[in-house]
Scaffold this active site. Sequence first.
Site, PDB file in Angstrom:
ATOM      1  CB  ILE A  30      -0.960   0.028   1.209  1.00 51.66           C
ATOM      2  CG1 ILE A  30      -0.182  -0.091   2.522  1.00 51.66           C
ATOM      3  CG2 ILE A  30      -1.994  -1.083   1.095  1.00 51.66           C
ATOM      4  CD1 ILE A  30      -1.081   0.020   3.756  1.00 51.66           C
ATOM      5  CB  SER A  35      15.479   2.487   2.800  1.00 49.96           C
ATOM      6  OG  SER A  35      15.073   3.163   3.979  1.00 49.96           O
ATOM      7  CB  SER A  36      10.566   1.268   4.276  1.00 49.61           C
ATOM      8  OG  SER A  36       9.925   2.498   3.991  1.00 49.61           O
ATOM      9  CB  VAL A  38       3.820   0.738   3.792  1.00 46.91           C
ATOM     10  CG1 VAL A  38       2.672   0.633   4.799  1.00 46.91           C
ATOM     11  CG2 VAL A  38       4.882   1.712   4.292  1.00 46.91           C
ATOM     12  CG  ASP A 153      10.133  14.724   6.528  1.00 50.84           C
ATOM     13  OD1 ASP A 153      10.157  15.684   5.733  1.00 50.84           O
ATOM     14  OD2 ASP A 153      10.124  13.540   6.156  1.00 50.84           O
TER      15      ASP A 153
END
Length: 406
Positions: A30, A35-36, A38, A153
């Site tokens: 989703i 670097s990930s 989800v 952020d």
Amino acid sequence: MTLDVGPEDELPDWAAAKEFYQKYDPKDVIGRGVSSVVRRCVHRATGQEFAVKIMEVTAERLSPEQLEEVREATRRETHILRQVAGHPHIITLIDSYESSSFMFLVFDLMRKGELFDYLTEKVALSEKETRSIMRSLLEAVSFLHNNNIVHRDLKPENILLDDNMQIRLSDFGFSCHLEPGEKLRELCGTPGYLAPEILKCSMDETHPGYGKEVDLWACGVILFTLLAGSPPFWHRRQILMLRMIMEGQYQFSSPEWDDRSDTVKDLISRLLQVDPVERLTAEQALQHPFFERCEGSQAWNLTPRQRFRVAVWTVLAAGRVALSAHRIRPLTKSALLRDPYALRPVRRLIDNCAFRLYGHWVKKGEQQNRAALFQHRPPGPFPMMGPEEEGDSATIAEDEAMLVLG
């Protein structure tokens, strides 16, 4: 929203994530980060759905220094999320797992996705809707600051929406604890949302650093963007955009601002103060007149006769308003030819026609650029800024190469 799965989205094998797999069943992708990945996941015992952020920390993709940096940042994020758990407008961390090759963070599943996607769909939001979103965001920021945490952020991509369209602040990867009087010097964030003091700090070794005030600057940028549909600071040459940020150069010039109240413009100007000392705090911003609302007055104790008279006068008044609404002033040919876009009915007609043809990419003013919302680059160094010079395409390319930001 389900995304297409690529080679980089492959699930970890059982041996590398046994503890996670015993409790959760991962499903579709989703979302993606730098670097990930989800994924939606389902709790095996209860069937409840969550979102899991999966980070690969292997030598195949990262250097030893980067590996340690990612692990340390994730541990810091986990610690902060547990510290702020329970706030209604901050994402809830459910579980966390760490193996030799992967790290897992399990969160509440926010089905409505990012505020960024919602804004892209709506183009611009009303003051009423913006007021609700910004009040919740400022309450979350106030809570963080009261706990000596700075987010660093804040942007629409890191604000999620639940089923009831309530916001949850997420992505605490750049967050850190900041004691009173302590200053930071690290360059991090997204270019269009960076506060002037962050830029100055990165260019001047003698600069004292920055503090929690940077979050309020980002809130001002978000507020502007929600109402206008485009960011306040943009230039095709990024070096000039950064200068605009450091000098606080922005305008309420696009047609969207014609229908916005002076109150919200005042709040934006108080948040986008170049001097962090002059900038509103989260608590002060929440006390601004923009967030005042009319509380329901006490019910009148009227007799039946008085209630009937009020109803009659209400019907008569409504009839007069309806009649006056149909008495449109005649439109002259000269006024239409002189400036058709200045006439609200004609402007709406033009906008509707253009929107059907070109979608969300309708530029309504010289300062408006919705494409800037999608321009995010990885972190990098800042150059020293010299006098502004007009250059050819080679100069522009050189500027952009020097100003690679995240």
